[in-house]
Scaffold this motif. Sequence first.
Motif, PDB file in Angstrom:
ATOM      1  N   GLU A  86       0.811  -1.214   0.000  1.00 39.01           N
ATOM      2  CA  GLU A  86       0.000   0.000   0.000  1.00 39.01           C
ATOM      3  C   GLU A  86       0.848   1.270   0.000  1.00 39.01           C
ATOM      4  OE1 GLU A  86      -3.649   0.159   0.339  1.00 39.01           O
ATOM      5  OE2 GLU A  86      -3.564  -1.943  -0.241  1.00 39.01           O
ATOM      6  N   SER A 243      -9.213   2.179  -4.918  1.00 39.37           N
ATOM      7  CA  SER A 243      -8.178   2.249  -3.884  1.00 39.37           C
ATOM      8  C   SER A 243      -7.669   3.664  -3.664  1.00 39.37           C
ATOM      9  CB  SER A 243      -7.009   1.321  -4.243  1.00 39.37           C
ATOM     10  OG  SER A 243      -6.615   1.499  -5.581  1.00 39.37           O
ATOM     11  N   SER A 289      -8.713  -4.258  -9.061  1.00 42.95           N
ATOM     12  CA  SER A 289      -9.147  -2.922  -9.487  1.00 42.95           C
ATOM     13  C   SER A 289      -9.637  -2.919 -10.924  1.00 42.95           C
ATOM     14  CB  SER A 289      -8.007  -1.906  -9.314  1.00 42.95           C
ATOM     15  OG  SER A 289      -6.948  -2.170 -10.211  1.00 42.95           O
ATOM     16  N   MET A 408      -6.781  -2.394  -0.397  1.00 45.23           N
ATOM     17  CA  MET A 408      -7.250  -3.102  -1.583  1.00 45.23           C
ATOM     18  C   MET A 408      -6.178  -3.948  -2.245  1.00 45.23           C
ATOM     19  SD  MET A 408      -9.328  -1.761  -4.833  1.00 45.23           S
ATOM     20  CE  MET A 408     -10.118  -2.983  -5.841  1.00 45.23           C
TER      21      MET A 408
END
Length: 561
Positions: A86, A243, A289, A408
């Motif tokens: 992340e 995200s 995504s 995510m």
Amino acid sequence: LGQHLARRLVQIGVTDVFSVPGDFNLALLDYLVAEPGVNLVGCCNELNAGYAADGYARARGVGACAVTFTVGGLSVINAIAGAYSEGLPVVCIVGGPNSNDYGTNRVLHHTVGLPDFSQELRCFQTVTCFQAVVNNLDDAHDLIDTAISTALKESKPVYISVSCNLAGIPHPTFAKEPVPFFIAPWSSNQLGLEAAVEATADFLNKAVKPVIVAGPKLRVAKAQKAFVELADACGYPIAVMPSGKGMVPEHHPHFIGTYWGAVSTSFCGEMVESADAYLFVGPIFNDYSSVGYSLLIKKEKSVIVKPNRVTIGNGPSFGWVFMSDFLNALKLKLKKNSTAVENHHRIFIPSTTPLKRENDEPLRVNILFKHIQAMLNGNTAIIAETGDSWFNCQKLRLPENCGYEFQMQYGSIGWSVGATLGYAQAATNKRVIACIGDGSFQVTAQDISTMLRCGQKSIIFLINNGGYTIEVEIHDGPYNVIKNWNYTGFVDAIHNGEGKCWTTKVRTEEELVEAIAKASGECKDSLCFIETLVHKDDTSKELLEWGSRVSAANSRPPNPQ
């Protein structure tokens, strides 16, 4: 050494360190406790300490955790891997073996029984951007400063192992007042920046209905302000990748929603995919995504802006061009074009409210989130757990300054309990509202205890639908059914009369309204745990669509040999 490390953490903005004690880190923890600017937060396990440092970094910009050698390090590593994925700077401090044991053939406890202490280090090499093994005082200051500065520059976690016998030893390099910490800013290659801006402006100014889409790497590049200024200047519609939610102001007049392919916000996916040019700023395109690689995006129509690179269509590509520099320069070159915004206004139909319920009808998930939406303001923050909460929280419209976080890229179930602990500890000016499924909660539930010890006043909505609903929609099986807990009874047992805590179960909308009113009023200074009982098949339509597409991507047959 311990005092020097503690002061360095304070200098970079870390005032809470999440820890689990073990014999190799106890002496070091003494110095963290003794540092006036540091609050040592003891967690129930290392995994949650790592998740808490992740949540803290999201709110504060950097986080830290402290665990013991190998048994602690290999326990926290899953959370560190999530922070790495992340783009979060987390300083992971591990108490290491006595410096005299390095280079010997001794076998130590907390190891796999070999006279080799590098197993933990080798594991961390793949999920951190720098590893410092401090077993010598002479280079300790250099290793610590390099690790911390690398974490901040790369926006990734780092690993610092400190030998257990060194924490209390002074050294001339540990000045009583360390030289203020400073990181020289990166600057773009000026010729590359000018060329990238010219080529992008030429590309976008020729377009009839361009759009701009924000991605999660806006945070890594610290470019949110530059992004908004560009959006103001160009007049394009603003969409956000799932995200990237929370990194762009949703009260902006040109904001059109979340772009998530087939499960986008109504009218947003259509506007993005029908555009003749799209500017993606800080995107991550993965199977989640892209909804199983099903986005209708054409590379030749796109400009992709990464934290340090810009690529236009199928080429050219300009390296060492930093996002903020690029966006600030591009806003001066783009012609104002509101065609796509006007088109969106023409076709947009506001989303409808959930169907009217019957009296005493069992609570529906869409009713729950209608009421959560009404709770949001600039003094709240949403934490969305992996699962159907991804999709339901994605549809919430965030007021100005309302925080929003979810994981995510890594998608580790249970992340949100520790992340809620860490975020609430960092953002004391906000009340955190966490939406957690029952399956995820069972993974990391015990650090509700730490929230109570810290006097936190978060509101946790435990969505009890009897299993791993997100997994059911990808691929169902008996393994997705879990043992039902008495969740409020569990939290009451942890509470045990110490600290402020209120729990309740809700089965209908009337009970939900009463619970929210009490959590927002009489119990506003307490940790509030609201267990909502819903049907096991009550999911968002977006999860149904997304799950089937991800399932199709996962089950692709092998390519012919």
